[in-house]
Design an enzyme around this catalytic site. Structure first.
Site, PDB file in Angstrom:
ATOM      1  N   LYS A  88      -9.886   2.887  -2.989  1.00 13.13           N
ATOM      2  CA  LYS A  88     -10.255   2.061  -1.597  1.00 13.13           C
ATOM      3  C   LYS A  88     -11.434   2.694  -1.122  1.00 13.13           C
ATOM      4  O   LYS A  88     -11.582   4.027  -1.005  1.00 13.13           O
ATOM      5  CB  LYS A  88      -8.893   2.563  -0.556  1.00 13.13           C
ATOM      6  CG  LYS A  88      -9.231   1.758   0.739  1.00 13.13           C
ATOM      7  CD  LYS A  88      -7.858   2.318   1.608  1.00 13.13           C
ATOM      8  CE  LYS A  88      -7.884   1.586   3.022  1.00 13.13           C
ATOM      9  NZ  LYS A  88      -6.751   1.867   3.636  1.00 13.13           N
ATOM     10  N   GLU A 114       0.952  -1.167   0.109  1.00 14.21           N
ATOM     11  CA  GLU A 114       0.105   0.113  -0.031  1.00 14.21           C
ATOM     12  C   GLU A 114       0.893   1.335  -0.062  1.00 14.21           C
ATOM     13  O   GLU A 114       1.805   1.329   0.704  1.00 14.21           O
ATOM     14  CB  GLU A 114      -0.743   0.038   1.252  1.00 14.21           C
ATOM     15  CG  GLU A 114      -1.891   1.057   1.253  1.00 14.21           C
ATOM     16  CD  GLU A 114      -2.662   1.006   2.621  1.00 14.21           C
ATOM     17  OE1 GLU A 114      -3.782   1.776   2.397  1.00 14.21           O
ATOM     18  OE2 GLU A 114      -2.474   0.278   3.311  1.00 14.21           O
ATOM     19  N   CYS A 144      -6.084  -2.868   1.856  1.00 11.27           N
ATOM     20  CA  CYS A 144      -5.994  -2.783   3.314  1.00 11.27           C
ATOM     21  C   CYS A 144      -7.214  -3.122   4.229  1.00 11.27           C
ATOM     22  O   CYS A 144      -8.050  -3.998   4.066  1.00 11.27           O
ATOM     23  CB  CYS A 144      -5.048  -1.528   3.998  1.00 11.27           C
ATOM     24  SG  CYS A 144      -4.530  -1.723   5.403  1.00 11.27           S
TER      25      CYS A 144
END
Length: 282
Positions: free
Chosen positions: A116, A43, A153
């Site tokens: 995300k 990430e 994540c």
């Protein structure tokens, strides 16, 4: 293509953007030399994990997608014939920022991006200071190695995204992370295998490793690496990577296993979307 060789990176912060970028170029060359056909970086790969603080200075790491970093790695992808999943801090316009992953095909073509969706705001993970929630859905990209998707994540804690990627046809889902020890350790062991089983695909999860004391001193957290690939049967492919050492992991996945496992369990036949309305109720 049935068997695909997958590579994942895990490393600490070198201290500057250019050396971090060059390190990942080297990782990509190493992966290609080992026969890898697709690689995913951790990430926000070219910077520190700046969610530890709330500091507008880190906005300087944001750039357009596609933009300079995607173009640089597109050239490398074309040179090496490798698919690259490239997590980048995206500036859509001034003040509109996303935690994004670009997908570059093996011929260097930019296929698109994932933003995300789920943005944490917790001690040392102050991400709402830096990112808006993603708004591009859960795209699946047709690449030289098959159909791939991305979850980033914190997204991994939410089963709806994993399922949407499956419904969109994903065969491999890459999950780049910056995950630190504590209550997350057990989740790290369980969530990716559970998602792979429930959705009948491969999950390839990479994580930063080490404490970024060169950026944050005593405030730094120690990321625990432990990157791994898991199959649709829930079994880890090869070994889990080191929890303390930087490096590259390379694993072979057989995409024929997707069909084999889905036909065995028939979760997609037996699911009941007509009964799931409460999931999307506010």
């Amino acid at each position: 293509m049935s068997v695909v060789r997958v590579a994942l990176t895990q490393t600490g912060w070198t201290g500057d953007r250019e050396s971090m970028t060059a390190l990942h170029e080297d990782f990509t060359r190493q992966a290609a030399a080992q026969g890898a056909q697709v690689i995913c970086f951790q990430e926000l790969f070219y910077g520190p994990y700046f969610g530890i603080t709330q500091d507008p200075a880190y906005y300087e790491y944001a750039e357009s997608v596609p933009g300079p970093t995607t173009e640089r790695f597109a050239a490398l992808a074309a040179e090496l014939g490798i698919v690259i999943v490239l997590p980048v801090y995206e500036e859509d316009q001034p003040g509109v920022l996303y935690n994004t992953a670009a997908v570059i095909d093996a011929d260097g073509s930019y296929l698109g991006k994932y933003r995300k969706h789920h943005i944490p705001h917790l001690p040392k993970f102050w991400e709402k200071f830096y990112f808006r929630p993603g708004n591009l859905g859960w795209p699946v990209f047709e690449t030289a190695v098959g159909k791939i998707g991305v979850n980033i994540c914190y997204d991994r804690h939410f089963p709806e995204g994993w399922r949407t990627l499956a419904l969109n046809g994903a065969e491999i889902v890459f999950n780049p992370n910056a995950t630190a020890p504590g209550i997350s350790n057990k989740l790290w062991e369980i969530e990716q295998p559970a998602a792979a089983i429930a959705n009948g695909y491969f999950v390839a999860a990479c994580n930063r490793v080490g404490a970024e004391t060169n950026e944050y001193g005593d405030e730094a957290v120690a990321f625990y690496g432990s990157s791994y690939v898991v199959g649709p049967d829930g079994n880890v492919v090869g070994d889990v990577a080191s929890s303390t050492e930087a490096g590259l992991i390379v694993r072979d996945v057989d995409l024929d296993q997707v069909r084999e496992v889905r036909e065995r369990w028939q979760f997609f036949r037996d699911r009941r979307p007509d009964a799931y309305a409460p999931i999307v109720a506010p």
